[in-house]
Scaffold this motif. Structure first.
Motif, PDB file in Angstrom:
ATOM      1  N   VAL A  50      22.924 -18.360   2.006  1.00  0.00           N
ATOM      2  CA  VAL A  50      21.956 -18.015   0.958  1.00  0.00           C
ATOM      3  C   VAL A  50      22.743 -17.488  -0.233  1.00  0.00           C
ATOM      4  N   LYS A  51      22.518 -18.082  -1.408  1.00  0.00           N
ATOM      5  CA  LYS A  51      23.273 -17.682  -2.608  1.00  0.00           C
ATOM      6  C   LYS A  51      24.773 -17.688  -2.327  1.00  0.00           C
ATOM      7  N   GLY A  52      25.223 -18.636  -1.555  1.00  0.00           N
ATOM      8  CA  GLY A  52      26.642 -18.760  -1.262  1.00  0.00           C
ATOM      9  C   GLY A  52      27.162 -17.833  -0.183  1.00  0.00           C
ATOM     10  N   ARG A  53      26.324 -16.942   0.313  1.00  0.00           N
ATOM     11  CA  ARG A  53      26.769 -16.013   1.371  1.00  0.00           C
ATOM     12  C   ARG A  53      26.452 -16.615   2.744  1.00  0.00           C
ATOM     13  N   LEU A  54      27.433 -16.630   3.617  1.00  0.00           N
ATOM     14  CA  LEU A  54      27.214 -17.120   4.982  1.00  0.00           C
ATOM     15  C   LEU A  54      26.347 -16.098   5.720  1.00  0.00           C
ATOM     16  N   VAL A  55      25.125 -16.492   6.085  1.00  0.00           N
ATOM     17  CA  VAL A  55      24.190 -15.525   6.673  1.00  0.00           C
ATOM     18  C   VAL A  55      23.907 -15.807   8.145  1.00  0.00           C
ATOM     19  N   HIS A  56      24.381 -16.971   8.609  1.00  0.00           N
ATOM     20  CA  HIS A  56      24.232 -17.277  10.032  1.00  0.00           C
ATOM     21  C   HIS A  56      25.265 -18.335  10.410  1.00  0.00           C
ATOM     22  N   GLN A  57      25.829 -18.197  11.599  1.00  0.00           N
ATOM     23  CA  GLN A  57      26.667 -19.266  12.135  1.00  0.00           C
ATOM     24  C   GLN A  57      26.593 -19.218  13.651  1.00  0.00           C
ATOM     25  N   LYS A 117      15.582  -6.830 -10.140  1.00  0.00           N
ATOM     26  CA  LYS A 117      15.182  -8.081 -10.814  1.00  0.00           C
ATOM     27  C   LYS A 117      14.572  -9.089  -9.842  1.00  0.00           C
ATOM     28  N   PHE A 118      14.252  -8.652  -8.639  1.00  0.00           N
ATOM     29  CA  PHE A 118      13.691  -9.538  -7.615  1.00  0.00           C
ATOM     30  C   PHE A 118      14.587 -10.770  -7.437  1.00  0.00           C
ATOM     31  N   GLU A 119      15.904 -10.528  -7.334  1.00  0.00           N
ATOM     32  CA  GLU A 119      16.821 -11.666  -7.220  1.00  0.00           C
ATOM     33  C   GLU A 119      16.817 -12.266  -5.824  1.00  0.00           C
ATOM     34  N   LEU A 120      16.699 -11.414  -4.810  1.00  0.00           N
ATOM     35  CA  LEU A 120      16.662 -11.939  -3.443  1.00  0.00           C
ATOM     36  C   LEU A 120      15.296 -11.646  -2.810  1.00  0.00           C
ATOM     37  N   ILE A 121      14.799 -10.454  -3.040  1.00  0.00           N
ATOM     38  CA  ILE A 121      13.533 -10.031  -2.431  1.00  0.00           C
ATOM     39  C   ILE A 121      12.478  -9.872  -3.536  1.00  0.00           C
ATOM     40  N   THR A 122      11.304 -10.412  -3.269  1.00  0.00           N
ATOM     41  CA  THR A 122      10.206 -10.322  -4.228  1.00  0.00           C
ATOM     42  C   THR A 122       8.983  -9.780  -3.486  1.00  0.00           C
ATOM     43  N   PRO A 123       8.277  -8.830  -4.063  1.00  0.00           N
ATOM     44  CA  PRO A 123       7.035  -8.393  -3.415  1.00  0.00           C
ATOM     45  C   PRO A 123       5.945  -9.438  -3.633  1.00  0.00           C
ATOM     46  N   VAL A 124       4.949  -9.459  -2.773  1.00  0.00           N
ATOM     47  CA  VAL A 124       3.852 -10.410  -2.942  1.00  0.00           C
ATOM     48  C   VAL A 124       2.533  -9.724  -2.580  1.00  0.00           C
TER      49      VAL A 124
END
Ligand code: GUN
Ligand code: FE
Length: 458
Positions: free
Chosen positions: A445-452, A200-207
């Motif tokens: 991102v979307k509530g997920r800790l992706v960097h600290q 559903k292209f929720e996080l990644i979308t082609p362009v």
């Protein structure tokens, strides 16, 4: 997705409009298990954050310290992931020779998947560390390497638009599409890959990514326009960046009314098209872009570095054209949107020295371009760019210096110096002018800790 509900407590700031930065010093933002903002309290009395919130007793509490604040994640609307190793390397070149000398040889080497893996892992981690929660990437012409970039973004949790670059003419033999049909076929393959990892292209979308008019035959542009219409997948390209490029387009497309018309004639100038640079657009072209509701990625660092020119952003904004910021690595030297926002301020001041004070962009305006503006550019204004109920928690925690200024803190907060008398809007201005990734201590991102950062403690 976030593992559990969380309440983010403390100061938060976000752009309400182009002119208005809202700062709430005692806020609480509740984020559900899906990473979606469930409530926004602007004034909590009880700093535990739990007042009047039945059902949130088990939520994780993430509190910002006294000199910290939450800010929406940045949106980079134009970055070449494959060019990252060249950041800072451009000498005195200008666009067309820069492409041939520096860029095509590097991009052409992405036949090596191990090289692509090394570079793409680094650029995604690095942009995340600068608070970029959404990036719109140009990859290269290579299908496997482009698909790998999409995989890496998904794995690291960065929201991303991933484009396989199309170029079937005026390109070196070692780095070009064979013909218009293969350009469309390979673009389709990359769209299908993203569909397979994120249906559903929720996080990644082609362009869909025609490099720019000089690199593309009319047949390939038309084929990509048809692919755009068929799939509804967004598009990105470059436009009117450099005077020699504009002259070249006139020569290559003698029948087109303008550079902008080249894209329009091929069905590519739609509300889902992101046009990078837009420095030398005529009056008529700007009007056409507004009519089609195509979007602009402003890349001031690149425009200065490659001596391309100074885009007239005030004019675009006054016309109601949607504008965001792009680092344009490696035409631009920095992977940081904070740096890009700073450059947007400075370039607008140079424009003001010629066109008058009205051209100056304010702190609020460039931060808007870096967040809400970028969200509109990528078509996600209902999802990201601000802190509203129903939006995703794409955010960064920004930590400024300690008031004591003794330099003995447990965290390196970089060049931002606080002396104790600053109000919050002055703190934000100091961050914009003197801050860097040392101030971005955590990113979601979307509530997920992706960097600290190593010393970050919630
Ligand atoms: N025009 C065509 N290709 C490129 C590129 O890679 N970078 C920039 N800045 N402009 C371009
Ligand atoms: Fe670019």
């Amino acid at each position: 997705m976030a593992a559990r509900k969380a309440i983010y407590l403390g100061t938060f700031a976000h752009c309400k409009t182009l002119q208005e930065l809202e700062i709430c010093p005692n806020g609480a933002i509740g984020v559900d298990e899906m990473g979606v903002i469930a409530f926004v309290d602007r004034h909590v009395k009880d700093t535990s954050g739990l007042e009047f919130r039945p059902g949130w007793e088990d939520a994780e509490i993430v509190a910002a310290s006294e000199s910290s604040f939450f800010f929406p994640g940045f949106i980079d609307t134009h970055i070449h992931a494959s060019q990252y190793p060249n950041a800072g390397i451009f000498g005195n070149s200008t666009l067309l020779d820069w492409l041939n000398i520096y860029t095509f040889p590097l991009e052409g080497s992405f036949t090596s998947l191990s090289k692509a893996s090394r570079i793409y892992n680094r650029v995604v981690s690095r942009t995340l560390s600068h608070g970029t929660t959404t990036a719109t990437y140009h990859a290269t012409i290579h299908v496997p390497a482009t698909n790998l970039l999409a995989d890496i973004c998904k794995q690291k949790g960065q929201r991303a638009f991933v484009g396989r670059v199309c170029m079937d003419r005026m390109s070196p033999d070692y780095y070009r599409d064979e013909n218009p049909e293969t350009a469309v076929r390979d673009s389709r393959a990359c769209i299908e890959h993203v569909r397979s990892i994120d249906p559903k292209f929720e996080l990644i979308t082609p362009v869909i990514t025609p490099r720019f008019a000089p690199s593309c035959s009319e047949a390939s542009l038309r084929g990509l326009g048809e692919l755009h219409e068929e799939t509804g997948v967004p598009c990105q390209t470059h436009i009117s960046e450099n005077k020699s490029e504009v002259a070249l387009v006139k020569e290559l497309f003698p029948k087109a009314k303008s550079y902008t018309h080249v894209y329009d004639d091929c069905g590519l100038l739609t509300s889902k098209m992101i046009l990078a640079h837009a420095v030398y657009l005529s009056e008529e072209e700007r009007a056409l872009i507004k009519t089609r509701d195509a979007k602009i990625s402003h890349c001031p660092a690149s425009n200065t570095a490659l001596t391309s020119g100074a885009a007239r952003i005030r004019d675009l904004l006054d016309r109601g054209i949607t504008v965001g910021l792009g680092t344009d690595v490696s035409g631009g030297y920095s992977p940081s949107i904070l740096e890009e926002a700073r450059q947007a301020m400075l370039v607008s001041r140079h424009v003001a020295m010629q066109d008058g004070d009205g051209a100056k962009l304010s702190t609020e305006e460039v931060l808007y371009l870096a967040t809400r503006g970028g969200a509109r550019v990528v078509g996600l204004e209902d999802k990201i760019g601000g802190f509203e109920v129903g939006m995703d928690w794409d955010a960064q925690m920004v930590r400024l210096g300690t008031v004591s200024g003794d330099g003995q803190g447990d965290l390196d907060t970089g060049l931002v110096e606080l002396f104790g008398g600053e109000d919050w809007s002055e703190c934000v201005a100091k961050w914009l002018y003197t801050g860097d990734d040392r101030n971005t201590v955590a990113v979601w991102v979307k509530g997920r800790l992706v960097h600290q950062v190593a010393t970050y403690r919630p």
